[in-house]
Write a protein that holds these residues in place. Structure first.
Motif, PDB file in Angstrom:
ATOM      1  N   SER A 183       0.720  -1.302  -0.130  1.00 36.96           N
ATOM      2  CA  SER A 183      -0.031   0.133  -0.109  1.00 36.96           C
ATOM      3  C   SER A 183       0.946   1.171  -0.076  1.00 36.96           C
ATOM      4  N   VAL A 184       0.304   2.348  -0.403  1.00 32.68           N
ATOM      5  CA  VAL A 184       1.038   3.604  -0.570  1.00 32.68           C
ATOM      6  C   VAL A 184       0.521   4.401   0.611  1.00 32.68           C
ATOM      7  N   ASP A 185       1.106   5.129   1.388  1.00 32.09           N
ATOM      8  CA  ASP A 185       0.670   6.071   2.495  1.00 32.09           C
ATOM      9  C   ASP A 185       0.217   7.377   2.075  1.00 32.09           C
ATOM     10  N   ALA A 186      -0.898   7.835   2.460  1.00 30.87           N
ATOM     11  CA  ALA A 186      -1.281   9.358   2.380  1.00 30.87           C
ATOM     12  C   ALA A 186      -0.094  10.212   2.612  1.00 30.87           C
ATOM     13  N   ARG A 187      -0.332  11.438   2.056  1.00 25.75           N
ATOM     14  CA  ARG A 187       1.045  12.288   2.398  1.00 25.75           C
ATOM     15  C   ARG A 187       0.152  13.705   2.554  1.00 25.75           C
ATOM     16  N   VAL A 188       0.593  14.586   3.541  1.00 27.45           N
ATOM     17  CA  VAL A 188      -0.047  15.821   3.746  1.00 27.45           C
ATOM     18  C   VAL A 188       1.311  16.769   3.927  1.00 27.45           C
ATOM     19  N   PRO A 189       2.044  17.133   2.959  1.00 27.82           N
ATOM     20  CA  PRO A 189       3.124  17.958   3.075  1.00 27.82           C
ATOM     21  C   PRO A 189       2.928  19.285   3.625  1.00 27.82           C
ATOM     22  N   VAL A 190       3.887  20.036   4.318  1.00 25.12           N
ATOM     23  CA  VAL A 190       3.571  21.364   4.577  1.00 25.12           C
ATOM     24  C   VAL A 190       3.611  22.062   3.454  1.00 25.12           C
ATOM     25  N   PRO A 191       2.508  22.944   3.078  1.00 27.55           N
ATOM     26  CA  PRO A 191       2.658  23.749   1.853  1.00 27.55           C
ATOM     27  C   PRO A 191       3.728  24.675   1.748  1.00 27.55           C
ATOM     28  N   ALA A 192       4.447  24.910   0.795  1.00 29.58           N
ATOM     29  CA  ALA A 192       5.690  25.939   0.292  1.00 29.58           C
ATOM     30  C   ALA A 192       5.151  27.225   0.320  1.00 29.58           C
ATOM     31  N   ASN A 193       3.936  27.618   0.048  1.00 32.15           N
ATOM     32  CA  ASN A 193       3.460  28.959   0.012  1.00 32.15           C
ATOM     33  C   ASN A 193       2.113  29.349   0.137  1.00 32.15           C
ATOM     34  N   GLU A 194       1.520  30.109   0.032  1.00 34.08           N
ATOM     35  CA  GLU A 194       0.061  30.639   0.223  1.00 34.08           C
ATOM     36  C   GLU A 194      -0.802  29.707  -0.832  1.00 34.08           C
ATOM     37  N   THR A 195      -0.316  29.745  -1.957  1.00 31.74           N
ATOM     38  CA  THR A 195      -1.178  29.108  -2.868  1.00 31.74           C
ATOM     39  C   THR A 195      -1.472  27.577  -2.756  1.00 31.74           C
ATOM     40  N   GLU A 196      -0.342  26.781  -2.359  1.00 32.06           N
ATOM     41  CA  GLU A 196      -0.314  25.617  -1.809  1.00 32.06           C
ATOM     42  C   GLU A 196      -1.240  25.258  -0.742  1.00 32.06           C
ATOM     43  N   LYS A 197      -1.041  26.109   0.330  1.00 34.33           N
ATOM     44  CA  LYS A 197      -1.717  26.221   1.470  1.00 34.33           C
ATOM     45  C   LYS A 197      -3.316  26.376   0.977  1.00 34.33           C
ATOM     46  N   ALA A 198      -3.757  27.452   0.002  1.00 28.92           N
ATOM     47  CA  ALA A 198      -5.066  27.371  -0.268  1.00 28.92           C
ATOM     48  C   ALA A 198      -5.389  26.149  -0.795  1.00 28.92           C
ATOM     49  N   ALA A 199      -5.078  25.708  -1.960  1.00 29.37           N
ATOM     50  CA  ALA A 199      -5.482  24.471  -2.543  1.00 29.37           C
ATOM     51  C   ALA A 199      -5.548  23.151  -1.707  1.00 29.37           C
ATOM     52  N   ALA A 200      -4.570  23.317  -0.818  1.00 30.48           N
ATOM     53  CA  ALA A 200      -4.713  22.007  -0.025  1.00 30.48           C
ATOM     54  C   ALA A 200      -5.895  21.751   0.929  1.00 30.48           C
ATOM     55  N   LEU A 201      -6.517  23.057   1.391  1.00 25.56           N
ATOM     56  CA  LEU A 201      -7.769  23.164   2.196  1.00 25.56           C
ATOM     57  C   LEU A 201      -8.779  22.322   1.575  1.00 25.56           C
ATOM     58  N   PHE A 202      -8.824  22.272   0.269  1.00 23.68           N
ATOM     59  CA  PHE A 202      -9.903  21.574  -0.460  1.00 23.68           C
ATOM     60  C   PHE A 202      -9.418  20.222  -1.236  1.00 23.68           C
ATOM     61  N   GLY A 203      -8.166  19.822  -0.839  1.00 27.19           N
ATOM     62  CA  GLY A 203      -7.982  18.466  -1.425  1.00 27.19           C
ATOM     63  C   GLY A 203      -7.159  18.438  -2.630  1.00 27.19           C
ATOM     64  N   GLN A 204      -6.419  19.810  -2.941  1.00 25.14           N
ATOM     65  CA  GLN A 204      -5.445  19.777  -4.205  1.00 25.14           C
ATOM     66  C   GLN A 204      -4.045  19.942  -3.821  1.00 25.14           C
ATOM     67  N   GLY A 205      -3.379  20.653  -4.535  1.00 27.64           N
ATOM     68  CA  GLY A 205      -1.921  20.829  -4.405  1.00 27.64           C
ATOM     69  C   GLY A 205      -1.237  19.710  -4.194  1.00 27.64           C
ATOM     70  N   LYS A 206      -0.627  19.320  -3.181  1.00 25.86           N
ATOM     71  CA  LYS A 206       0.384  18.393  -3.132  1.00 25.86           C
ATOM     72  C   LYS A 206      -0.096  17.080  -2.242  1.00 25.86           C
ATOM     73  N   LEU A 207      -1.192  17.185  -1.807  1.00 23.57           N
ATOM     74  CA  LEU A 207      -2.023  16.339  -1.041  1.00 23.57           C
ATOM     75  C   LEU A 207      -1.832  14.730  -1.822  1.00 23.57           C
ATOM     76  N   GLN A 208      -1.709  13.790  -1.322  1.00 23.14           N
ATOM     77  CA  GLN A 208      -1.739  12.516  -1.806  1.00 23.14           C
ATOM     78  C   GLN A 208      -2.466  11.616  -0.987  1.00 23.14           C
ATOM     79  N   ALA A 209      -3.519  10.741  -1.548  1.00 17.29           N
ATOM     80  CA  ALA A 209      -4.331   9.894  -1.025  1.00 17.29           C
ATOM     81  C   ALA A 209      -4.834   8.804  -1.728  1.00 17.29           C
ATOM     82  N   ASN A 210      -5.704   7.883  -1.314  1.00 20.58           N
ATOM     83  CA  ASN A 210      -6.343   6.750  -1.980  1.00 20.58           C
ATOM     84  C   ASN A 210      -7.506   6.238  -1.241  1.00 20.58           C
ATOM     85  N   PRO A 211      -8.312   5.577  -1.916  1.00 23.87           N
ATOM     86  CA  PRO A 211      -9.456   4.978  -1.321  1.00 23.87           C
ATOM     87  C   PRO A 211      -9.118   4.472   0.248  1.00 23.87           C
ATOM     88  N   LEU A 212      -7.954   3.753   0.420  1.00 25.41           N
ATOM     89  CA  LEU A 212      -7.676   3.177   1.685  1.00 25.41           C
ATOM     90  C   LEU A 212      -7.644   4.310   2.789  1.00 25.41           C
TER      91      LEU A 212
END
Length: 532
Positions: free
Chosen positions: A377-406
């Motif tokens: 299995s591949v673990d989910a990742r929630v990296p610390v955002p590098a800037n405000e744009t990444e932070k904004a995108a991460a709040l609704f599940g975009q940016g550099k977030l990584q997940a799967n159905p598990l």
């Protein structure tokens, strides 16, 4: 509501613009915004040409587009040959200006790397383009190939075949490959299935530091049948629902028991293909708002009835918007959640510290430490955002977030129970200890209410016909700027939590919705609605 409104459903950031927005208030009207800046078109063309040449296997041409051609060609060749990668698929995302001045561009991309007949290794990375005396060139740096590649560590491919294997379900009944085709690739039924992993190793010592991705089944113990947590009836229902509604698209589904974290069903589309349910790496889209909302509710930033504006657009380095650029006049946070307003969540970014989502996901949802389910299995990742744009995108599940159905099935189970329980598929698997905190009972109650309203009044109305107190959250995750999205839906019936993703979808409710509707309806028709 007396007036008809066009409620927004989740989509990711749209138009490619850049700049620093003037938004600084979580509640109330928008302030004036600075004119957005776009990345230089020639810089973007250079970045896309590099990816195109790499994907086509023309490594010399790709290398010539970098500022270090010899080193770039050597490294690209070692990477693809050493990991036996053939015909990578590299999909460019939306470019943005790199730095305070218009001196370059950054282009994120998604990679799908077919590895040595084992399966597809999916991940995200990005490259930078800078102006040189020779024109625009890709800035050569190892992490552009993969974020874990650097001067201190490299990748190593380890392969073997799985042993002859029989498996049983949670009640000791034999699992049939004919009856449960998805489990053939997940568990390696029958033996002889390829198995392996891409390891991250120290360049000097060769010591293994981490596992980037695993393929195929893990070996059973003691020579007897592999004892799984699968519930045969739930597994059949999941595979049947997926086959009925996915219609040949790539998809993955996981169902877990809320009280134990045990996996009762795992299904993939195509059934015998890559185990996307456990090994996929996707942006979770607005299903991640379950975690974001938990963090905002827990730190007191909002209540479900707080007024949080949902404007058509909001610019934070790039322009974010809702489906069809719709808005919710006079919205409450409850409205924003159940109708999946992106801009409202972006506006609340100032209520969370830069690393708060990373820390909160680890402390309460167990995301960050390694999970061991008993299969790759591949673990989910929630990296610390590098800037405000990444932070904004991460709040609704975009940016550099990584997940799967598990991961998202586990997130759902944690949200509605308040307690993280490590997912498990193979009984007897030694699991690393993951220490978490319980969610506050008030937050759990609020999340359950919000998810229930999403079914009865919001974007997950596709599940309204399912008997019982079903709660859910939809998500539509952007993959590329102009391509199809991935459709997500997470749901629970009080006893099981389930997550489904369907690639090349228009929306989560439209693609994953019918799958979970059929599955949850069948479970509800059983005596007591139990999953096992």
């Amino acid at each position: 509501m007396r007036r008809r409104r066009r409620w927004p459903a989740v989509v990711a950031a749209g138009a490619v613009v850049a700049g620093v927005a003037g938004w600084a208030v979580a509640y109330g009207p928008l302030r004036a915004e600075e004119p957005p800046r776009t990345a230089d078109p020639e810089a973007v063309r250079t970045a896309r040409a590099f990816l195109s040449s790499w994907a086509a296997g023309d490594l010399p041409a790709a290398a010539r587009l970098t500022d270090a051609p010899a080193k770039a060609e050597e490294t690209l060749r070692n990477f693809t040959a050493g990991l036996e990668i053939a015909k990578p698929v590299l999909t460019a995302g939306a470019a943005r200006v790199d730095g305070a001045a218009d001196t370059g561009a950054r282009l994120p991309y998604r990679a799908k790397m077919p590895v040595a007949g084992l399966g597809t290794w999916s991940y995200g990375s990005e490259l930078a383009v800078a102006r040189t005396e020779a024109g625009w060139r890709v800035r050569w740096e190892l992490p552009l190939i993969h974020p874990q590649l650097n001067a201190e560590q490299r990748f190593k491919l380890v392969e073997e075949e799985s042993a002859e294997l029989a498996a049983v379900d949670r009640d000791g009944g034999a699992i049939s490959a004919a009856e449960h085709p998805s489990l053939v690739s997940v568990l390696g039924l029958g033996g002889g299935k390829p198995r392996g992993e891409v390891q991250v190793v120290d360049r000097i010592t060769g010591e293994t530091r981490a596992t980037a991705v695993r393929f195929g089944p893990e070996p059973g113990e003691g020579g007897g049948p592999l004892r799984t947590t699968i519930d045969a009836r739930t597994q059949r229902a999941a595979e049947r629902a997926l086959a009925e509604h996915v219609k040949g698209r790539n998809a993955g589904l996981v169902a877990v028991r809320i009280d134990s974290g045990e996996v009762v069903a795992v299904a993939n589309g195509p059934a015998g293909g890559f185990n996307r349910a456990f090994q996929g790496t996707y942006a979770p889209g607005s299903t991640w708002k379950v975690v974001t909302s938990a963090a905002l509710l827990a730190n007191g930033s909002v209540t479900p009835e707080s007024r949080v504006a949902c404007p058509r657009y909001l610019t934070v380095g790039k322009q974010f918007h809702n489906l069809d650029t719709s808005e919710i006049p006079g919205a409450s946070f409850r409205d924003d959640f159940i109708h999946s307003c992106n801009t409202a969540f972006v506006a609340l970014r100032g209520r969370l510290a830069d690393d708060e989502m990373t820390v909160f996901a680890k402390d309460y949802f167990g995301i960050g430490p390694e999970w061991r389910t008993g299969v790759g299995s591949v673990d989910a990742r929630v990296p610390v955002p590098a800037n405000e744009t990444e932070k904004a995108a991460a709040l609704f599940g975009q940016g550099k977030l990584q997940a799967n159905p598990l991961a998202m099935a586990s997130v759902t189970a944690t949200a509605v129970s308040g307690t993280f329980r490590q997912p498990l598929l193979v009984k007897g698997t030694e699991q690393p200890e993951v220490t978490t905190k319980p969610l506050p009972p008030k937050v759990v109650k609020q999340l359950r209410s919000l998810m229930r309203d999403t079914v009865t009044k919001g974007s997950a109305s596709v599940l309204a016909s399912v008997p019982g107190e079903v709660g859910a959250k939809t998500g539509t995750a952007e993959v590329t700027e102009d391509g199809n999205n991935n459709g997500w839906l997470v749901a629970h019936d009080g006893e099981i939590a389930v997550a489904c993703v369907v690639e090349e979808a228009e929306s989560g409710s439209g693609s994953a919705g019918p799958v979970l509707r059929d599955l949850l309806t069948e479970l509800a028709e059983r005596s007591g609605g139990a999953a096992g």
